[in-house]
Enzyme design. Structure first.
Site, PDB file in Angstrom:
ATOM      1  N   SER A 144       0.799  -1.232   0.000  1.00 24.41           N
ATOM      2  CA  SER A 144       0.000   0.000   0.000  1.00 24.41           C
ATOM      3  C   SER A 144       0.826   1.274   0.000  1.00 24.41           C
ATOM      4  O   SER A 144       0.323   2.335  -0.385  1.00 24.41           O
ATOM      5  CB  SER A 144      -0.946   0.014   1.205  1.00 24.41           C
ATOM      6  OG  SER A 144      -0.212  -0.180   2.408  1.00 24.41           O
TER       7      SER A 144
ATOM      8  N   GLU B 163      -4.827   8.915  12.167  1.00 23.61           N
ATOM      9  CA  GLU B 163      -3.408   9.124  12.483  1.00 23.61           C
ATOM     10  C   GLU B 163      -2.658   7.883  12.019  1.00 23.61           C
ATOM     11  O   GLU B 163      -2.652   6.866  12.703  1.00 23.61           O
ATOM     12  CB  GLU B 163      -3.215   9.365  13.978  1.00 23.61           C
ATOM     13  CG  GLU B 163      -3.819  10.673  14.459  1.00 23.61           C
ATOM     14  CD  GLU B 163      -3.499  10.968  15.907  1.00 23.61           C
ATOM     15  OE1 GLU B 163      -2.739  10.176  16.537  1.00 23.61           O
ATOM     16  OE2 GLU B 163      -3.998  11.980  16.427  1.00 23.61           O
TER      17      GLU B 163
ATOM     18  N   HIS C  47       1.210   5.004   5.939  1.00 24.00           N
ATOM     19  CA  HIS C  47       0.765   5.398   4.604  1.00 24.00           C
ATOM     20  C   HIS C  47       0.959   6.891   4.380  1.00 24.00           C
ATOM     21  O   HIS C  47       0.988   7.673   5.326  1.00 24.00           O
ATOM     22  CB  HIS C  47      -0.691   4.999   4.407  1.00 24.00           C
ATOM     23  CG  HIS C  47      -0.911   3.530   4.564  1.00 24.00           C
ATOM     24  ND1 HIS C  47      -1.472   2.981   5.697  1.00 24.00           N
ATOM     25  CD2 HIS C  47      -0.622   2.501   3.745  1.00 24.00           C
ATOM     26  CE1 HIS C  47      -1.517   1.664   5.564  1.00 24.00           C
ATOM     27  NE2 HIS C  47      -1.004   1.355   4.388  1.00 24.00           N
TER      28      HIS C  47
END
Length: 240
Positions: A11, A193, A197
């Site tokens: 990701s 938070e 990422h």
């Protein structure tokens, strides 16, 4: 002649769409740094390790498309360390074996593999100045070892990003990661938070590290990049 960069990763690399905005993967921002005849094919997916990426046929899909002269950027580590059976690999065991599979796919087609260690997690110690050690355990070193063994270039993004996050500090680096306030973005109505990422600013900044390292490698790797000394208003970006 058009060349392609294939990204294999998780990701932190993925090409995102509006459903998770403002989250942005590095493969999504890397086009800012390459010449117009370079096409990016991003196969990265959320939550994948080397094991699950291969198991789901994603490497096989790359195998069918990658050609001589293309590049395969291989960035894993975040999820290989996870404990579940579908993803977990041992750093100096299956993880290295899987990386060798990725490299073999590129080499058999005459493409160029590049190993990229995982982006460092933005985890500060209580002092707010120093970063927690070894957020990716032994996986970066295991990748570096495979690169040395097989004479494949390794970009140590893990070490470089740790340096940069520590240098800019806790507040500036927050703007790079997916820290969002409640009510600002429809995809995160309660806020978020997230220290793994990225937002667009972070994807851009860490892609800059990758571009700088490719420039240092020289030759075919440097040739992928825009000549920013001539084409960009910021000639300091990739200067020697």
């Amino acid at each position: 002649m058009e060349k392609r960069i294939f990204w294999a990763g998780d990701s932190t690399v993925k090409q995102n769409d509006y459903t998770c905005f403002p989250q942005t993967g590095m493969g999504q921002a890397f086009g800012l740094f390459v010449k117009r005849n370079i096409r990016i094919e991003n196969y990265a997916q959320n939550g994948r390790s080397t094991k699950s990426f291969i198991g789901e046929g994603r490497l096989a899909a790359i195998d069918k498309k990658i050609n001589k002269g293309d590049f395969l950027f291989i960035q894993f580590g975040h999820n290989d360390e996870k404990p579940d059976e579908e993803r977990h690999t041992d750093a100096f065991g299956d993880y290295q074996g899987n990386l060798e599979e990725f490299i073999a796919v590129a080499v058999k087609h005459g493409a160029h593999p590049v190993l990229i260690t995982p982006l460092y997690r933005r985890l500060f110690n209580e002092d707010g100045k120093t970063l927690v050690d070894n957020t990716h355990l032994e996986y970066p070193q295991a990748m570096i070892q495979i690169g040395e063994k097989l004479s494949v270039p390794v970009i140590d993004l893990c070490a470089k990003s740790k340096e940069l996050i520590a240098e800019v500090g806790i507040e500036v680096s927050k703007e790079w990661f997916n820290h969002v306030p409640a009510g600002k973005y429809p995809n995160f109505p309660d806020g978020k938070e997230d220290n793994s990422h990225l937002r667009y600013e972070g994807a851009y900044r860490f892609c800059m590290i990758v571009a700088e390292e490719l420039k240092q490698l020289g030759g075919i790797y440097k040739e992928l990049l825009l000549d920013l000394d001539e084409d960009n208003e910021n000639p300091e970006l990739l200067k020697d």
